[in-house]
Motif scaffolding. Structure first.
Motif, PDB file in Angstrom:
ATOM      1  N   ASP A  28       0.898  -1.154   0.000  1.00 26.42           N
ATOM      2  CA  ASP A  28       0.000   0.000   0.000  1.00 26.42           C
ATOM      3  C   ASP A  28       0.936   1.203   0.000  1.00 26.42           C
ATOM      4  OD1 ASP A  28      -1.329   2.321   1.069  1.00 26.42           O
ATOM      5  OD2 ASP A  28      -2.962   1.020   1.729  1.00 26.42           O
ATOM      6  N   ALA A  29       1.078   1.852  -1.142  1.00 28.85           N
ATOM      7  CA  ALA A  29       2.090   2.890  -1.319  1.00 28.85           C
ATOM      8  C   ALA A  29       1.983   3.991  -0.272  1.00 28.85           C
ATOM      9  CB  ALA A  29       2.000   3.473  -2.730  1.00 28.85           C
ATOM     10  N   GLU A  30       0.775   4.483  -0.008  1.00 29.05           N
ATOM     11  CA  GLU A  30       0.602   5.577   0.950  1.00 29.05           C
ATOM     12  C   GLU A  30       0.959   5.137   2.369  1.00 29.05           C
ATOM     13  OE1 GLU A  30      -2.945   8.326   2.833  1.00 29.05           O
ATOM     14  OE2 GLU A  30      -3.238   7.472   0.837  1.00 29.05           O
ATOM     15  N   ARG A  31       0.404   4.003   2.797  1.00 30.17           N
ATOM     16  CA  ARG A  31       0.684   3.487   4.138  1.00 30.17           C
ATOM     17  C   ARG A  31       2.171   3.208   4.312  1.00 30.17           C
ATOM     18  NH1 ARG A  31      -1.273  -2.100   4.397  1.00 30.17           N
ATOM     19  NH2 ARG A  31       0.774  -2.492   3.504  1.00 30.17           N
ATOM     20  N   ASP A  32       2.743   2.487   3.351  1.00 27.65           N
ATOM     21  CA  ASP A  32       4.142   2.089   3.469  1.00 27.65           C
ATOM     22  C   ASP A  32       5.076   3.293   3.463  1.00 27.65           C
ATOM     23  OD1 ASP A  32       3.112  -0.456   3.523  1.00 27.65           O
ATOM     24  OD2 ASP A  32       3.718  -0.955   1.474  1.00 27.65           O
ATOM     25  N   ALA A  33       4.783   4.289   2.644  1.00 26.22           N
ATOM     26  CA  ALA A  33       5.615   5.502   2.608  1.00 26.22           C
ATOM     27  C   ALA A  33       5.541   6.232   3.941  1.00 26.22           C
ATOM     28  CB  ALA A  33       5.179   6.415   1.458  1.00 26.22           C
ATOM     29  N   CYS A  34       4.347   6.325   4.505  1.00 24.86           N
ATOM     30  CA  CYS A  34       4.192   6.997   5.790  1.00 24.86           C
ATOM     31  C   CYS A  34       4.954   6.249   6.880  1.00 24.86           C
ATOM     32  CB  CYS A  34       2.721   7.112   6.161  1.00 24.86           C
ATOM     33  SG  CYS A  34       2.466   7.919   7.773  1.00 24.86           S
ATOM     34  N   LEU A  35       4.816   4.937   6.928  1.00 21.61           N
ATOM     35  CA  LEU A  35       5.506   4.163   7.961  1.00 21.61           C
ATOM     36  C   LEU A  35       7.019   4.272   7.800  1.00 21.61           C
ATOM     37  CD1 LEU A  35       3.184   1.025   8.139  1.00 21.61           C
ATOM     38  CD2 LEU A  35       3.248   2.989   9.697  1.00 21.61           C
ATOM     39  N   ARG A  36       7.513   4.281   6.563  1.00 23.61           N
ATOM     40  CA  ARG A  36       8.953   4.484   6.335  1.00 23.61           C
ATOM     41  C   ARG A  36       9.374   5.865   6.841  1.00 23.61           C
ATOM     42  NH1 ARG A  36       7.973   1.505   1.701  1.00 23.61           N
ATOM     43  NH2 ARG A  36       7.602   3.375   0.459  1.00 23.61           N
ATOM     44  N   ASP A  37       8.548   6.892   6.573  1.00 25.72           N
ATOM     45  CA  ASP A  37       8.862   8.245   7.052  1.00 25.72           C
ATOM     46  C   ASP A  37       8.912   8.294   8.581  1.00 25.72           C
ATOM     47  OD1 ASP A  37       8.997   9.173   4.460  1.00 25.72           O
ATOM     48  OD2 ASP A  37       7.049  10.208   4.521  1.00 25.72           O
ATOM     49  N   ILE A  38       7.999   7.590   9.223  1.00 21.83           N
ATOM     50  CA  ILE A  38       7.988   7.549  10.688  1.00 21.83           C
ATOM     51  C   ILE A  38       9.272   6.917  11.206  1.00 21.83           C
ATOM     52  CG2 ILE A  38       6.863   6.485  12.694  1.00 21.83           C
ATOM     53  CD1 ILE A  38       4.176   6.862  11.141  1.00 21.83           C
ATOM     54  N   LEU A  39       9.673   5.806  10.602  1.00 19.32           N
ATOM     55  CA  LEU A  39      10.903   5.130  11.047  1.00 19.32           C
ATOM     56  C   LEU A  39      12.134   5.975  10.750  1.00 19.32           C
ATOM     57  CD1 LEU A  39      10.172   1.416  10.106  1.00 19.32           C
ATOM     58  CD2 LEU A  39       9.738   2.607  12.268  1.00 19.32           C
ATOM     59  N   LYS A  40      12.160   6.640   9.602  1.00 17.58           N
ATOM     60  CA  LYS A  40      13.300   7.506   9.260  1.00 17.58           C
ATOM     61  C   LYS A  40      13.414   8.682  10.208  1.00 17.58           C
ATOM     62  CE  LYS A  40      13.323   6.540   4.315  1.00 17.58           C
ATOM     63  NZ  LYS A  40      12.946   7.064   3.002  1.00 17.58           N
ATOM     64  N   ALA A  41      12.289   9.139  10.745  1.00 16.75           N
ATOM     65  CA  ALA A  41      12.288  10.292  11.650  1.00 16.75           C
ATOM     66  C   ALA A  41      13.062  10.025  12.938  1.00 16.75           C
ATOM     67  CB  ALA A  41      10.847  10.704  11.974  1.00 16.75           C
ATOM     68  N   VAL A  42      13.316   8.756  13.241  1.00 13.63           N
ATOM     69  CA  VAL A  42      14.091   8.431  14.441  1.00 13.63           C
ATOM     70  C   VAL A  42      15.511   8.979  14.299  1.00 13.63           C
ATOM     71  CG1 VAL A  42      14.902   6.591  15.963  1.00 13.63           C
ATOM     72  CG2 VAL A  42      12.691   6.375  14.823  1.00 13.63           C
ATOM     73  N   GLY A  43      16.048   8.950  13.091  1.00 13.11           N
ATOM     74  CA  GLY A  43      17.372   9.520  12.863  1.00 13.11           C
ATOM     75  C   GLY A  43      18.381   8.492  12.402  1.00 13.11           C
ATOM     76  N   ASN A  44      19.552   8.993  12.095  1.00 11.52           N
ATOM     77  CA  ASN A  44      20.646   8.151  11.607  1.00 11.52           C
ATOM     78  C   ASN A  44      21.083   7.153  12.666  1.00 11.52           C
ATOM     79  OD1 ASN A  44      20.722   9.507   9.165  1.00 11.52           O
ATOM     80  ND2 ASN A  44      22.195  11.008   9.916  1.00 11.52           N
ATOM     81  N   GLY A  45      21.392   5.966  12.210  1.00  7.22           N
ATOM     82  CA  GLY A  45      21.871   4.932  13.117  1.00  7.22           C
ATOM     83  C   GLY A  45      20.813   4.379  14.047  1.00  7.22           C
ATOM     84  N   ALA A  46      19.553   4.566  13.706  1.00  5.54           N
ATOM     85  CA  ALA A  46      18.473   4.101  14.581  1.00  5.54           C
ATOM     86  C   ALA A  46      18.527   2.591  14.768  1.00  5.54           C
ATOM     87  CB  ALA A  46      17.117   4.511  14.013  1.00  5.54           C
ATOM     88  N   ARG A  47      18.230   2.181  15.976  1.00  3.65           N
ATOM     89  CA  ARG A  47      18.069   0.775  16.315  1.00  3.65           C
ATOM     90  C   ARG A  47      16.623   0.590  16.746  1.00  3.65           C
ATOM     91  NH1 ARG A  47      21.379  -0.170  21.058  1.00  3.65           N
ATOM     92  NH2 ARG A  47      20.961   2.020  21.414  1.00  3.65           N
ATOM     93  N   PHE A  48      16.065  -0.596  16.489  1.00  2.00           N
ATOM     94  CA  PHE A  48      14.657  -0.848  16.783  1.00  2.00           C
ATOM     95  C   PHE A  48      14.522  -2.069  17.682  1.00  2.00           C
ATOM     96  CE2 PHE A  48      14.853   1.449  12.802  1.00  2.00           C
ATOM     97  CZ  PHE A  48      13.934   2.468  13.027  1.00  2.00           C
ATOM     98  N   PHE A  49      13.547  -1.982  18.598  1.00  3.27           N
ATOM     99  CA  PHE A  49      13.340  -3.028  19.593  1.00  3.27           C
ATOM    100  C   PHE A  49      11.850  -3.333  19.708  1.00  3.27           C
ATOM    101  CE2 PHE A  49      17.066  -0.587  20.626  1.00  3.27           C
ATOM    102  CZ  PHE A  49      18.020  -1.545  20.920  1.00  3.27           C
ATOM    103  N   THR A  50      11.527  -4.588  20.056  1.00  3.93           N
ATOM    104  CA  THR A  50      10.134  -4.991  20.221  1.00  3.93           C
ATOM    105  C   THR A  50      10.011  -6.075  21.284  1.00  3.93           C
ATOM    106  OG1 THR A  50       8.139  -5.744  19.059  1.00  3.93           O
ATOM    107  CG2 THR A  50      10.205  -6.801  18.439  1.00  3.93           C
TER     108      THR A  50
END
Length: 162
Positions: A91-113
């Motif tokens: 879903d181009a709109e959803r996926d682009a938004c979610l990528r933008d949200i993750l990119k907003a964390v910044g360079n070198g971001a690490r993710f945890f769950t």
């Protein structure tokens, strides 16, 4: 809820159902990102039940690609009834938004769950219809995605009761 900075991209508005999810991007408060997460969620009626030590002990690191799947699950999936099939298709709109949200964390971001599939490493399927989680919020089930950089902390969290 005391947030030092809100920096979610505009596309995030309305993307997360406030009745069953939480989303914030805040300035990192110090060396221990767990403290920033706890301060961010302390005023939330469901998430204030999260225990600092359980959070520290119950999250595993995931790749940025896996973080994208988790962000999708938190935004539109059901934890009790399984992810929507639509998450498996682009879903181009959803996926682009979610990528933008993750990119907003910044360079070198690490993710945890706390999603149990994280135990499977690179083979993890976060969109599987059956999974386990280390529930942290006192609800039937909850899934968090935490993004961390030197400057910023992203907190995405979905919680559901049956």
């Amino acid at each position: 809820m005391k947030e030092r900075k809100t920096g979610l991209p505009g596309c995030a508005l309305g993307r997360f159902d406030e009745r069953q999810s939480f989303a914030a991007l805040v300035a990192r408060g110090g060396a221990d990102w767990h403290d920033t997460v706890m301060e961010t969620i302390q005023g939330h009626p469901v998430l204030r039940q999260v225990d600092r030590m359980e959070l520290r002990d119950s999250v595993l690191q995931v790749s940025p690609a896996q973080a994208l799947d988790l962000a999708g699950l938190i935004s539109v999936g059901s934890l009790l009834h399984g992810p929507r099939e639509s998450l498996r298709t682009s879903d181009a709109e959803r996926d682009a938004c979610l990528r933008d949200i993750l990119k907003a964390v910044g360079n070198g971001a690490r993710f945890f769950t706390n999603h149990g599939q994280a135990e499977d490493g690179e083979e993890a399927d976060f969109l599987a219809s059956s999974f386990h989680a280390n529930a942290l919020a006192g609800t039937t089930i909850d899934i968090c995605l935490i993004g961390v950089s030197d400057e910023t902390v992203l907190v995405l969290w979905r919680f559901e009761d049956d």
